[in-house]
Structure formats: C-alpha cells, structure tokens
Scaffold this motif. Structure first.
Motif, PDB file in Angstrom:
ATOM      1  N   GLU A 305     -15.465 -15.737 -22.249  1.00  0.00           N
ATOM      2  CA  GLU A 305     -14.154 -15.604 -23.026  1.00  0.00           C
ATOM      3  C   GLU A 305     -13.157 -16.390 -22.155  1.00  0.00           C
ATOM      4  N   GLN A 347     -14.611  -3.545 -19.275  1.00  0.00           N
ATOM      5  CA  GLN A 347     -13.290  -3.786 -19.917  1.00  0.00           C
ATOM      6  C   GLN A 347     -12.206  -3.148 -18.892  1.00  0.00           C
ATOM      7  N   LYS A 349      -8.804  -1.620 -18.286  1.00  0.00           N
ATOM      8  CA  LYS A 349      -7.584  -1.220 -19.131  1.00  0.00           C
ATOM      9  C   LYS A 349      -6.373  -0.935 -18.326  1.00  0.00           C
ATOM     10  N   TYR A 350      -6.533  -0.484 -17.037  1.00  0.00           N
ATOM     11  CA  TYR A 350      -5.322  -0.017 -16.468  1.00  0.00           C
ATOM     12  C   TYR A 350      -5.520  -0.046 -14.830  1.00  0.00           C
ATOM     13  N   LYS A 499      -1.319  -5.285 -21.079  1.00  0.00           N
ATOM     14  CA  LYS A 499      -1.202  -5.541 -22.331  1.00  0.00           C
ATOM     15  C   LYS A 499      -2.376  -5.378 -23.310  1.00  0.00           C
ATOM     16  N   GLU A 500      -3.497  -5.868 -22.834  1.00  0.00           N
ATOM     17  CA  GLU A 500      -4.631  -6.175 -23.501  1.00  0.00           C
ATOM     18  C   GLU A 500      -5.875  -5.826 -22.567  1.00  0.00           C
ATOM     19  N   PRO A 501      -6.737  -5.035 -22.992  1.00  0.00           N
ATOM     20  CA  PRO A 501      -8.005  -4.818 -21.939  1.00  0.00           C
ATOM     21  C   PRO A 501      -8.425  -6.203 -21.664  1.00  0.00           C
ATOM     22  N   MET A 502      -9.092  -6.220 -20.335  1.00  0.00           N
ATOM     23  CA  MET A 502      -9.663  -7.542 -19.816  1.00  0.00           C
ATOM     24  C   MET A 502     -11.072  -7.331 -19.527  1.00  0.00           C
ATOM     25  N   THR A 503     -11.871  -8.264 -19.889  1.00  0.00           N
ATOM     26  CA  THR A 503     -13.319  -8.358 -19.461  1.00  0.00           C
ATOM     27  C   THR A 503     -13.285  -8.527 -17.809  1.00  0.00           C
TER      28      THR A 503
END
Length: 554
Positions: A305, A347, A349-350, A499-503
C-alpha cells in the motif's frame, strides 16, 4: 471428467470434425492437444509435460484453435526473455527454454510442417503461462513453508487466458510484464544486485581466506594480501589501495569496517571468527541468498500500500513507509531463535501509553511461574499483580503455589503495572492478532547497541517509540513531544486510536537495499533461507490461488 469438460470436448469435435488427411492443419493439432488436456491425459511436447492443463484449452478455444504466435520478432523476444529468467532469480528450464529453441529451429527449417507449427505455438503459450505465474505469485508458495503466512494469494479477478492474450497482443511482452506487475524500486535494486554478483562469479568470485589468529590493525600476516583482494572485489576496499602489502594498515581497517557494516557485524575493524566466516561465504552462496530474497519480494509486492509499517526481522529494524518513501526507521529487538517473531500481516488500530502488561501463557509457563514458585515475592519486585476472574487483586501469599506448575497454570492473570520498568516500556502499538505479538517500547534500551538483537519472546521492541507515536497519530497540535511526555508522567494507561488503521508487516529478509549505494547481507538468524531455496530450485508445479477462474481450478 466433469460435465463442462465433456460438453466442451464434444463441441470441439463438432466444430472441427476429424479429417482423413495425413497432414493435419495447425488448428486441428492444437484442438487435439486441448482435448487431451481436458480429458485429463498427460500431454507432452518434445518431452515437456504441459502443466497449464486448463489454461491452454481455454485460451485456444477462445481463438477457435488458431495459432497465437505469428510474429517472429515477438517470438524471439519472449524466447530471449525466458532464457534470461536467471536475471529474476528463476530457472530458464522451468519455461522450457531449450526445448522451445530446439522446436523453433526445426520449425523455421520447415515452415510447411503445420503439426510442428502447432506444437511450437502451444509450447510458447505454456512457457508464457509458467513465466507469468512465477512473476505474479512467486515459484514457492509461502503458505507451504509457514503456517502463519496470511498475505493474500488472490488472483485479484485476473483471467489467465485473457492476460496471456493481452501479452501476445502487446508490442513487447517484456514491457507488458513490467508495466503490468509494477514491481517497484526495491525489486529492481535487488535484481540489479543479483546481476552484479553473477558478474563477480563470471570473473572468478573471490578468494577464500585461510583460518588463523585474529587479524588486527598493525599486524603483518601472509593472509592480509588475500584479505585485500577479497575486499577489493566487493568494493569494500578501493582498488587504489596497495593490494600486496602484508600489513594491516588504516586503509584496510576502513575496508574491514565497511564490510562489517554491510554484513551487520560489530564494526571493530578486526577480522575475528565472525568476520572471517562472512568473508568466506562464497559468491554462489550470496547469489542464492539474493535469489531467495527476490522470491520473498514477489510474495508480497501485490499487496503493498502507499502507507505501512514494516519490520525486517532479520535486519532488526522497523520502518514507516509513506508514498513509497521511508519517513522513519529505528533499530528493533526481535524474538530469540526458540521464540521466533512470526511472519504475518496485521492492521494497527491503536496505541496505548503507560500500558499494563498481561503475561502471555507461554511466557508465564516458561519464565514467570518458575520464579514465583521459587519466591512468591518475585511478583512484588516486578510490580506485578495477581488478578482473579472477577477482576479482583489476589495476595500472592494467600496462594498455594505448590498446586501449580508448567502443566497446570494458576487461574489468575499476571499483570504488570505501568511504569518505567514495565516489560512493554511506556507505549505499545497494537495490531490485534492470535500471536499476542505487537510493537512496543522497552526498558532494556542498552540492547539496541548490540549488532544482533534477538532478545525478545516474539514481540518487537522499537527504539525511539515516541517519535514513532507522533508520526502515527499525525496530529502535531494534539500529539507532540510535550503532550506525550505529559501523558507519560501521569502513569495512567491511555488508549489512542489511529485516524485510520495502518497495515503492519512483519517480514524476514536477509538482503537489504535501503541505501541505493550499499547492499547489506543479514545473518539467517532463524535458518529460513534454505527452506525457500530448496523448492525455488525444485521442479515446476502450479499452486494456483483458490479464487482463480472456474476453468482453472476444475
């Protein structure tokens, strides 16, 4: 044979009824080969057993069994491309290169032989099918080697027969493949390194250095001219240096340090056992190491990505990538050999600042419980609480520890309170997974100074984690060095979502090219390279994705 194949074979016979001619048309020969494949027969051409047993019939049926390869220049381009498969770390024999060359020579000597023309055509299509399959998915199926592998091996809606036709219809098959795959700068850099090391092999490789006492600056030794030659060949020592001097001078020391840096060794400028062993790895071994890691890139390149986190386990390093650029990297500590960090994708998430640490069952069984059985006060020294099923704290002195052991764990959670000595440090980065693995800070910061950093129980400890947190949260007004420090000073757990999940990708690569000018080789700390190399050098076989078109997986 299933009903669909039966109907297709019957239709083929109706479209092209048998002729009594002894000289079959090319279309008839292609039809016959297609029917045999659909019926499940083993079909070979010039000793090559056709592996594309469903793709070939579908491809030619769409063409009404007309030959597909009509342009001699295009044929020669592809035959040359297949013959140069070694440039990709692959084997030209997997694409029937010598057999195609032989058949083409026969066909061009007698272009009126329609039977031979058909077989050349089908064998070219077989070769292109195999070659494209390997470049898209890799020759080795990583799921066969690692049960934790969870990258997609999806066809992505691709229709193999249509892709083959598009490649043949293109002006250049090589350009079509490069444009279609878009493999990115890292792949091409590693491919270039493979070419460089094959050239070194053609020039004779490098000499082996005899064993003996450790070589140190200031020493004279008969082996030192050999060391100089070895380092000059790989560019670690300038050619302008005196290659015959037996004295270990400052120029040689700098060359040794450069070599050590590129091979992830302690940069002490001394040729001890580890440095000597790395220098004596042969050029063939390095070529195979590069090939293995090109294959690993093929496994993941389809899933990359624009933004992601990647840890290279073998390099002990973590990177944050944005817009295909490294915007942050840090030294990392990974799992020991017997508690290996798994390779998988998740992913994030936090984040959690001032985390508690709930001891995982494996670490509890192997590390914590044996110490508690020796001394229940151990928990207090580690700021750990016992928590029962109702969430209540339990006094360790009230527990009959003699009832428990490796085969029977106590019915409590072992939870370490937040603070500087917490095993997770002051922040952890969570990407939920079944392995209980995540990235985190650590109180063991001195271990980052080690060259090999396999110290953990599987999680990844990252250096400079608060810089990492700022970049991930990407909100300087709200999350900066000052606000993060205030959060840490409170010693209260605080969860903050991205803000958005990241791989996040935990990968294993023993070749690195982060610096365009330098190739780095890493120790195979988990001994995984050989397990990739064996099938990479093995026989060709299809292991197609489960979501390939229905005609492929019949």
């Amino acid at each position: 044979m299933n009903l669909r194949n039966f109907i297709l074979v019957a239709a083929l016979v109706l479209v092209f009824p048998p002729h009594a001619n002894t000289q079959q048309r090319s279309e008839e020969r292609i039809q016959t080969l297609s029917e045999q494949l659909l019926l499940g027969s083993e079909v070979s051409i010039d000793g090559v057993i056709l592996a594309s047993r469903h793709i070939i019939p579908e491809f030619y049926a769409r063409r009404e069994f007309k030959p597909a390869w009509a342009d001699d220049e295009q044929i020669d381009e592809f035959v040359s491309l297949a013959g140069r498969a070694a440039e990709e770390g692959l084997d030209p024999a997997d694409y029937n290169h010598s057999e195609i060359v032989n058949l083409l020579e026969q066909h061009r000597a007698d272009r009126d032989d329609d039977h031979l023309r058909a077989e050349v055509d089908v064998l070219l299509t077989e070769s292109l099918s195999r070659y494209g399959y390997h470049l898209i998915f890799g020759k080795v199926d990583p799921a066969d080697l690692d049960e934790n592998w969870n990258w997609s091996r999806s066809s992505g809606g691709r229709d193999p027969a249509a892709l083959i036709q598009q490649a043949i219809d293109s002006r250049s098959i090589e350009t079509f493949i490069d444009d279609y795959l878009d493999r990115g700068p890292v792949y091409y850099r590693v491919k270039a390194i493979l070419s460089e090391y094959r050239a070194l092999k053609e020039s004779g490789g490098w000499p082996q250095i005899a064993s003996g006492p450790t070589l140190r600056p200031g020493m004279s030794d008969a082996r030192i001219p050999v060391v100089r030659e070895r380092l000059m060949i790989t560019g670690d020592l300038p050619r302008s240096a005196d290659s015959r001097s037996p004295t270990f001078d400052e120029d040689l020391k700098r060359g040794v340090e450069r070599f050590q840096d590129r091979h992830n060794l302690d940069q002490d400028g001394v040729i001890g056992p580890q440095t000597l062993a790395a220098m004596n790895v042969t050029v063939d071994q390095r070529i195979n190491q590069i090939r293995v890691n090109l294959e690993r890139i093929r496994w993941i390149i389809r899933d990359l990505e624009d933004e992601f986190v990647i840890t290279n386990i073998a390099a002990f390093r973590t990177y944050l990538i944005r817009d295909q650029q490294v915007v942050w990297s840090a030294r990392s500590q990974v799992g020991r050999y017997y508690r290996q960090t798994p390779v998988f994708k998740g992913q994030m998430k936090y984040l959690q600042f001032n985390p508690t640490w709930t001891v995982p069952p494996g670490i509890l069984r192997k590390d914590i419980l044996p110490r508690v059985l020796e001394d229940p006060a151990y928990l207090a020294t580690k700021n750990m609480d016992l928590i029962d099923r109702d969430g209540n704290k339990v006094d360790p002195a009230s527990v009959d520890w003699s009832r428990y052991g490796a085969g029977r764990l106590p019915p409590y959670q072992f939870v370490q309170r937040p603070g500087p000595t917490n095993a997770l440090g002051r922040v952890k980065f969570i990407f939920p997974n079944s392995h209980f693995v995540f990235l985190h800070d650590t109180p063991s910061k001195s271990l980052f100074e080690r060259t090999e950093r396999s110290f953990s129980s599987g999680c990844i400890r990252v250096e400079n984690p608060f810089e990492f947190a700022e970049l991930l949260l990407d909100d300087p007004a709200k999350w900066n060095a000052d606000t993060i420090q205030q959060m840490l000073d409170s010693e209260k757990p605080r969860t903050v979502f991205l803000k958005e999940p990241m791989t996040v990708m935990l990968l294993y690569s023993t070749v690195g090219v982060a610096d365009e000018e330098v190739v780095r080789f890493y120790n195979d700390i988990y001994q995984r390279d050989a397990r990739v190399l064996e099938p990479l050098d093995g026989d060709f076989e299809f292991s197609l994705p489960a979501d390939a078109p229905a005609y492929v997986n019949q």
